[in-house]
Design a protein around this motif. Sequence first.
Motif, mmCIF file in Angstrom:
data_model
loop_
_atom_site.group_PDB
_atom_site.id
_atom_site.type_symbol
_atom_site.label_atom_id
_atom_site.label_comp_id
_atom_site.label_asym_id
_atom_site.label_seq_id
_atom_site.Cartn_x
_atom_site.Cartn_y
_atom_site.Cartn_z
ATOM 1 N N LEU A 84 10.163 57.758 23.817
ATOM 2 C CA LEU A 84 10.945 58.875 23.280
ATOM 3 C C LEU A 84 12.305 58.390 22.783
ATOM 4 O O LEU A 84 12.784 58.821 21.734
ATOM 5 C CB LEU A 84 11.118 59.957 24.341
ATOM 6 C CG LEU A 84 9.850 60.724 24.732
ATOM 7 C CD1 LEU A 84 10.143 61.695 25.884
ATOM 8 C CD2 LEU A 84 9.286 61.489 23.528
ATOM 9 N N LEU A 85 12.912 57.484 23.550
ATOM 10 C CA LEU A 85 14.214 56.956 23.131
ATOM 11 C C LEU A 85 14.081 56.146 21.855
ATOM 12 O O LEU A 85 14.855 56.329 20.906
ATOM 13 C CB LEU A 85 14.808 56.098 24.245
ATOM 14 C CG LEU A 85 16.143 55.420 23.902
ATOM 15 C CD1 LEU A 85 17.230 56.468 23.710
ATOM 16 C CD2 LEU A 85 16.545 54.429 24.998
ATOM 17 N N GLY A 86 13.095 55.240 21.802
ATOM 18 C CA GLY A 86 12.944 54.371 20.635
ATOM 19 C C GLY A 86 12.614 55.140 19.369
ATOM 20 O O GLY A 86 13.277 54.988 18.337
ATOM 21 N N VAL A 87 11.599 55.991 19.443
ATOM 22 C CA VAL A 87 11.193 56.756 18.255
ATOM 23 C C VAL A 87 12.250 57.794 17.906
ATOM 24 O O VAL A 87 12.570 58.000 16.730
ATOM 25 C CB VAL A 87 9.826 57.419 18.490
ATOM 26 C CG1 VAL A 87 9.423 58.251 17.278
ATOM 27 C CG2 VAL A 87 8.760 56.361 18.773
ATOM 28 N N ALA A 196 8.610 47.080 18.019
ATOM 29 C CA ALA A 196 7.523 47.115 17.029
ATOM 30 C C ALA A 196 6.769 48.431 17.121
ATOM 31 O O ALA A 196 6.394 49.026 16.097
ATOM 32 C CB ALA A 196 6.579 45.941 17.239
ATOM 33 N N GLY A 197 6.532 48.906 18.334
ATOM 34 C CA GLY A 197 5.842 50.177 18.508
ATOM 35 C C GLY A 197 6.664 51.340 17.988
ATOM 36 O O GLY A 197 6.127 52.255 17.338
ATOM 37 N N ALA A 201 5.605 53.897 14.963
ATOM 38 C CA ALA A 201 5.607 55.350 15.093
ATOM 39 C C ALA A 201 6.529 55.989 14.058
ATOM 40 O O ALA A 201 6.214 57.037 13.471
ATOM 41 C CB ALA A 201 6.030 55.748 16.507
ATOM 42 N N THR A 202 7.674 55.365 13.812
ATOM 43 C CA THR A 202 8.609 55.872 12.803
ATOM 44 C C THR A 202 7.980 55.818 11.418
ATOM 45 O O THR A 202 8.121 56.753 10.619
ATOM 46 C CB THR A 202 9.907 55.051 12.829
ATOM 47 O OG1 THR A 202 10.514 55.184 14.117
ATOM 48 C CG2 THR A 202 10.883 55.519 11.763
ATOM 49 N N ALA A 203 7.257 54.732 11.124
ATOM 50 C CA ALA A 203 6.573 54.616 9.837
ATOM 51 C C ALA A 203 5.517 55.709 9.682
ATOM 52 O O ALA A 203 5.371 56.311 8.610
ATOM 53 C CB ALA A 203 5.918 53.237 9.716
ATOM 54 N N ALA A 204 4.781 55.989 10.768
ATOM 55 C CA ALA A 204 3.744 57.022 10.713
ATOM 56 C C ALA A 204 4.353 58.404 10.474
ATOM 57 O O ALA A 204 3.843 59.191 9.660
ATOM 58 C CB ALA A 204 2.941 57.015 12.008
ATOM 59 N N LEU A 205 5.443 58.702 11.158
ATOM 60 C CA LEU A 205 6.111 59.991 10.957
ATOM 61 C C LEU A 205 6.688 60.081 9.546
ATOM 62 O O LEU A 205 6.633 61.136 8.907
ATOM 63 C CB LEU A 205 7.212 60.167 11.999
ATOM 64 C CG LEU A 205 6.740 60.370 13.444
ATOM 65 C CD1 LEU A 205 7.917 60.305 14.400
ATOM 66 C CD2 LEU A 205 6.025 61.718 13.571
#
Length: 305
Positions: A84-87, A196-197, A201-205
Amino acid sequence: MSDTTSATRPSRRAATLAGVAAIGLWGSLALLSTSVSRLPPLQVLASTFAIAALLGLARVARRGGGARGDGALRALRQPLSGWLLGVGGLFGYHALYFYAVSAAPPVQVSLIAYLWPLLIVLFSAALPGGRLRRRHVAGALLGLAGVWTVLAAAGDVGLRAAHAPGYLAALGCALVWSTYSVVQRRFADVPADAVAGSCAATAALGLAGHLALERTVVPSAGEALGLLALGLGPVGAAFFAWDLATKHGDLPQLGVLSYGAPVLSTLLLCVAGRAEASPRLLAACALVAAGGLVATAPRGSGEAG
């Protein structure tokens, strides 16, 4: 369980230098972004973060994932709070920023969004063992004055009620990125490979938003190179370096030194002929340099917390 141990953690100085490298890479963001300005912003976001994710996975593969080759899986097997913090930090900041520049003039947006280095200095005092020192606050204020000086040269900086949603989004940018950077310290045992994860996730959003809101534009060869450079540099390696820096480096100093990014960005634009040098720019550089010197100077015996 994380494979990061105290024996393998970088020194405070090395981690802070990694943050300086990230700041330097972010200084190239504006110049590189001019090469992809024709492309929709969420398409750029999705593309560059996908490249950053691949960079991170390649980093894991190059170092080896153990006998079973599951290094990438271990890196991605993190607590929900870490995800949650990273994304939230990576996607949240960029989503708010893109909305802000669409709802308010970019100069005002930048003026407000660049409160994040000062907020890092202030928020870091709330960490265990944290202490707000006057030299850090003074350095951050000098850096903020320098950034406002160079940005004010770009146009009208007056605030208007009609642009209030954009201003609030810009303030959200500052709060999200400063909070992300400071709270990272509580996840010091999470390896940098986990970035990387978050990038994936950011790329997918970003891709979902692009498909829903934008029309895809096929990049030219030059734009494809621009996307690659962005994904490898200010959107790729910079975030891995910043992860290391915020978890193990000197946060107050990093906050102050972060004001070098927009000034370096402007200098690179001048060198590339995309902007003109001016006395105001030189004054801004002097203020940022002074702020850095004040913040990093050895603490005097008479300094209060």
